[in-house]
Design a protein around this motif. Structure first.
Motif, mmCIF file in Angstrom:
data_model
loop_
_atom_site.group_PDB
_atom_site.id
_atom_site.type_symbol
_atom_site.label_atom_id
_atom_site.label_comp_id
_atom_site.label_asym_id
_atom_site.label_seq_id
_atom_site.Cartn_x
_atom_site.Cartn_y
_atom_site.Cartn_z
ATOM 1 N N GLU A 150 11.541 18.214 -9.982
ATOM 2 C CA GLU A 150 12.020 19.246 -10.636
ATOM 3 C C GLU A 150 11.790 20.959 -8.917
ATOM 4 O O GLU A 150 12.681 21.194 -8.581
ATOM 5 N N ASN A 172 8.960 14.440 -23.495
ATOM 6 C CA ASN A 172 9.903 15.327 -23.742
ATOM 7 C C ASN A 172 11.063 15.465 -23.155
ATOM 8 O O ASN A 172 11.353 15.699 -21.495
ATOM 9 N N THR A 173 11.894 14.285 -23.335
ATOM 10 C CA THR A 173 13.020 13.692 -22.839
ATOM 11 C C THR A 173 13.191 14.672 -22.081
ATOM 12 O O THR A 173 14.421 14.142 -20.908
ATOM 13 N N ALA A 174 13.852 15.521 -23.258
ATOM 14 C CA ALA A 174 14.770 16.491 -22.264
ATOM 15 C C ALA A 174 14.755 16.650 -20.780
ATOM 16 O O ALA A 174 16.111 16.791 -19.819
ATOM 17 N N ARG A 175 13.171 17.260 -20.520
ATOM 18 C CA ARG A 175 12.822 17.517 -19.105
ATOM 19 C C ARG A 175 13.376 15.829 -18.419
ATOM 20 O O ARG A 175 13.543 16.497 -17.561
ATOM 21 N N ARG A 203 15.336 14.042 -18.712
ATOM 22 C CA ARG A 203 16.560 13.938 -18.108
ATOM 23 C C ARG A 203 16.789 14.806 -16.520
ATOM 24 O O ARG A 203 17.585 14.049 -15.941
ATOM 25 N N LYS A 204 16.650 16.006 -17.067
ATOM 26 C CA LYS A 204 17.273 16.723 -15.597
ATOM 27 C C LYS A 204 16.414 16.286 -14.551
ATOM 28 O O LYS A 204 17.239 16.496 -13.539
ATOM 29 N N MET A 205 15.214 15.911 -14.213
ATOM 30 C CA MET A 205 14.441 15.824 -13.178
ATOM 31 C C MET A 205 15.715 14.261 -13.128
ATOM 32 O O MET A 205 15.208 14.438 -11.899
ATOM 33 N N GLU A 221 18.281 13.680 -12.654
ATOM 34 C CA GLU A 221 19.815 14.157 -12.592
ATOM 35 C C GLU A 221 19.565 14.386 -11.099
ATOM 36 O O GLU A 221 20.153 14.806 -10.449
ATOM 37 N N LYS A 222 18.866 15.287 -10.403
ATOM 38 C CA LYS A 222 18.350 15.709 -9.277
ATOM 39 C C LYS A 222 17.538 14.188 -8.374
ATOM 40 O O LYS A 222 17.505 15.057 -7.159
ATOM 41 N N THR A 244 16.389 4.872 -18.035
ATOM 42 C CA THR A 244 17.123 5.028 -17.496
ATOM 43 C C THR A 244 17.812 4.585 -16.012
ATOM 44 O O THR A 244 18.275 5.196 -15.839
ATOM 45 N N TYR A 300 20.704 6.103 -15.186
ATOM 46 C CA TYR A 300 20.534 7.959 -13.861
ATOM 47 C C TYR A 300 20.690 6.807 -12.402
ATOM 48 O O TYR A 300 20.397 7.965 -11.598
#
Length: 727
Positions: free
Chosen positions: A409, A429-432, A434-436, A438-439, A454, A457
């Motif tokens: 992040e 905290n799966t949603a978080r 996912r965003k990690m 993607e970066k 996983t 991604y």
């Protein structure tokens, strides 16, 4: 006339056409069962059986082991060729190993060249062979050179590792299964052996049939283990440390400790005594929920036993103060003289089949063989052995897995290599998460199954062989090294992890200069040299000797016929002065607690049919047949208040997410609590807390606060439930 069972049809065991049995070691939990896989005339695995003369399981297997051969019979989702793509979410294209590994090597070099060596991270597992762990450690530490390298065992065993190091100066469980045959009192905290480790539980039951001794189970839930216990302590969630300090308080106050043992083998007694003075049973009872007389009684039973032992699993480890909980257990056994003797132990029951192997040899937390990056001598010794400059090593360990992912992040981590671990299902905290993912500029997923979440991604997928498609060793809970012989060829064009690591090393100049043995036995011989004279000495082992003995415990020095059952029998610990440390532990209540908005405790745990996030057992018919559906145990009184009936669906909401589960009404949970098996990650990790222990950086998966309401549309909830668990 025939009566009773004589009237029934006799049991017929189907002839599977086995023409050969191959010896190996079960690849699920840490029990370390010796297993034989039966092959038919075509060489296909068709049956599994326990090995009768193996000391660990003595012919027994749990339901997972009985059907383990089905993993090699074209279970869906296996990866059979490398896959690549330039842009995330575009379709993968199949490729060959050379292009895939060339790309992995060049991307690692590109990212490190642009952002620094530590910008590329590696996260490993507890599921591959010890020889593969050692080789990966050599690659990560000695070739790629990133300091951000860890294993997913941080999610399950890091608190035990940290606690052992703080108390005894080194990792390594000091006891063994044989202690059940000698103990006079067993205290089990946060452990549900019948479902977590059924064969270890069978060993305990076998010991109890020969000789009765008190079993005390500490667990907020009335588990199967609690139901058979002599004493069940339904402790308030997250307050184990208070209970343990109170037990120590009573033992010291009533003079039931062992002052001679402490004087000879431990330090810090006065500071420890001053701290536990604050945890008298009256005060502690108000916090931990166990009445003062019961606290006194348990303390006396434990301390007066000629030998007493404590076992634990994730109920201690996965906590905001998991490391302190382990240290408190060690404190209890030190003051009662229950370390290093038959029946006296602090025995952590490990989670994954080879979590011990990664702790011992992977170099995740330091360097191989329990060596530390912080020690000049250790860095110089390994650098000389590998043939590199000692300055190439960092002087302290880098990030834990649970810090590596958040560092994506902040931009500190740009590339990631995941090996047999699946953070989209295992992290809270799966949603978080996912965003990690993607970066990331580049993500490599190396796994036996290409359908792991996983991989959605990933830029590159490397298909790996599963346990008995290769060869090597596992180390179990009691430090027993056992052998996995190759049973069948890898699926498709998948490759053993050892081969993949060796090939990646060739993509780096320094990797071409370091010797990487090509086969597992060659790696094992190298590890033996590095182990000589150390706590985890395996220099007296060989593959043939291990197989003949059905596993050998370390330490097993060169020339020894057998390994050592216990550590610290001589009272000499691994701290520089040879003494263990009694550590005062104040209770810091930083957990999330139920309130008016989120009034229920959520607890998680295992069921016997499944393993972890069901990447494997979810594809074995008999596992799903017996436990097919995500469910939540709920107290009937609480359900009445909310208008929820048995078998209906409910929606859970936490401060992090929500999930829908089927409700099972039972008195096994308290009116203010619910329980969900963690194997159904589509439920648990959407809502779990994941706050980190300050010492071990292990997440607190076990307790969080949730809101519960009946699903308004029961038909739609059922449809979502089925879709979520489908493979």
């Amino acid at each position: 006339m025939l009566f009773g069972r004589n009237q029934k049809n006799p049991i017929h065991i189907a002839d599977k056409g086995v023409v050969e049995w191959k010896y190996t070691t079960c690849g699920y939990c840490s029990t370390g069962c010796s297993i034989e896989v039966g092959l038919n005339a075509e060489g296909a695995p068709v049956a599994s059986r326990g090995v009768a003369d193996a000391d660990v399981n003595r012919g027994k297997l749990c339901i997972k082991g009985i059907f383990e051969h089905e993993l090699f019979r074209q279970t869906p989702g296996r990866g059979d060729q490398p896959l690549m793509r330039t842009q995330r979410f575009e379709p993968f294209r199949a490729t060959g190993w050379k292009e895939a590994l060339d790309t992995v090597g060049s991307e690692i070099r590109r990212i490190q060249g642009a952002y620094g060596r530590d910008s590329f991270a590696i996260v490993s597992t507890g599921q591959i062979m010890t020889e593969e762990f050692y080789t990966l450690g050599k690659l990560a530490r000695g070739v790629i050179g990133t300091n951000n390298y860890d294993g997913n065992t941080t999610l399950c065993m890091s608190s035990a590792v940290s606690g052992y190091k703080r108390s005894f100066g080194s990792d390594g469980p000091p006891g063994c299964y044989d202690d059940f045959d000698h103990t006079e009192c067993l205290l089990a905290i946060g452990s549900n052996l019948p479902e977590q480790h059924p064969i270890i539980y069978w060993r305990l039951k076998e010991a109890l049939e020969k000789r009765k001794f008190p079993v005390i189970v500490v667990d907020p839930r009335v588990t199967m283990f609690a139901q058979m216990a002599d004493i069940h302590l339904p402790v308030n969630p997250g307050t184990d440390l208070v209970l343990l300090n109170a037990l120590a308080h009573v033992i010291l106050k009533e003079g039931l400790h062992k002052p001679d043992y402490l004087a000879a083998h431990a330090e810090g007694f006065e500071e420890f005594k001053a701290l536990v003075e604050q945890y008298d049973p009256v005060t502690a009872a108000k916090i931990c929920g166990i009445d003062e007389d019961t606290i006194r009684n348990v303390a006396r039973v434990y301390a007066r036993a000629g030998a007493a032992m404590t076992i634990w699993t994730m109920g201690i480890n996965q906590s905001t103060h998991g490391s302190d909980g382990v240290v408190a257990i060690n404190n209890l056994n030190l003051i009662t003289g229950n370390i290093g003797k038959p029946g006296g132990s602090s025995l952590s029951i490990t989670g994954q089949c080879n979590a011990m192997g990664t702790r011992e040899w992977s170099s995740c937390s330091g360097l191989p063989g329990y060596r530390a990056l912080e020690k000049d001598q250790d860095r110089e010794e390994i650098a000389k052995f590998w043939g590199i400059d000692p300055s190439f090593f960092p002087k302290q360990r880098g990030m834990f897995m649970t810090d590596i992912l958040p560092a994506i992040e902040t931009g500190e981590i740009k590339g990631l290599w995941l090996i047999a671990t699946n953070p989209m299902t295992s992290m809270s905290n799966t949603a978080r998460i996912r965003k990690m993912l993607e970066k990331l500029e580049f993500l490599v997923v190396q796994d036996a199954y290409q359908d792991v979440e996983t991989n959605e991604y990933a830029h590159a997928f490397l298909p790996a062989a599963v346990w008995a498609e290769k060869e090597g060793c596992f180390t179990n809970t009691e430090r027993r090294v056992n052998l996995t012989r190759n049973v069948c060829p890898p699926h498709g064009d998948s490759k053993p992890d050892l081969w993949i690591f060796n090939e990646v090393a060739k993509r780096f100049e320094q990797g071409r200069q370091i010797r990487f043995p090509e086969n597992a036995e060659g790696v094992f011989e190298e590890m033996k040299k590095l182990s000589r004279g150390r706590l985890l000495d395996i220099s007296g082992m060989s593959y043939d000797k291990i197989e003949k003995a059905r596993g050998l415990q370390w330490p097993c020095a060169d020339g020894a016929d057998q390994g050592s059952a216990r550590l610290y029998a001589d009272g000499v610990f691994q701290h520089p002065n040879g003494k263990a440390k009694l550590i005062p532990l104040p209770f810091i209540d930083n957990n999330e607690r139920p309130d008016a908005e989120y009034p229920f405790w959520l607890n998680t745990g295992r069921v016997v049919e499944h393993f972890h996030t069901r990447t494997r057992t979810g594809k074995v018919g008999n596992g799903n047949k017996f436990s097919p559906t995500p469910y939540m145990e709920m107290n009937p009184d609480a359900a009445v208040r909310l208008g929820i009936r048995h078998g209906e669906y409910a929606r859970l909401t936490s401060r992090r997410g929500d999930a829908v589960v089927m409700v099972q009404l039972t008195q096994r949970v308290a009116p203010d609590a619910v329980f969900i098996p963690f194997h159904f990650h589509e439920c648990v990790n959407r809502v779990s807390l994941g706050l980190l222990d300050p010492h071990s950086r292990q997440p607190a998966y076990k307790q969080c606060a949730v809101h519960i309401e009946r699903s308004a549309d029961q038909d739609e909830a059922a449809r979502q439930n089925v879709a979520a668990r489908a493979y």
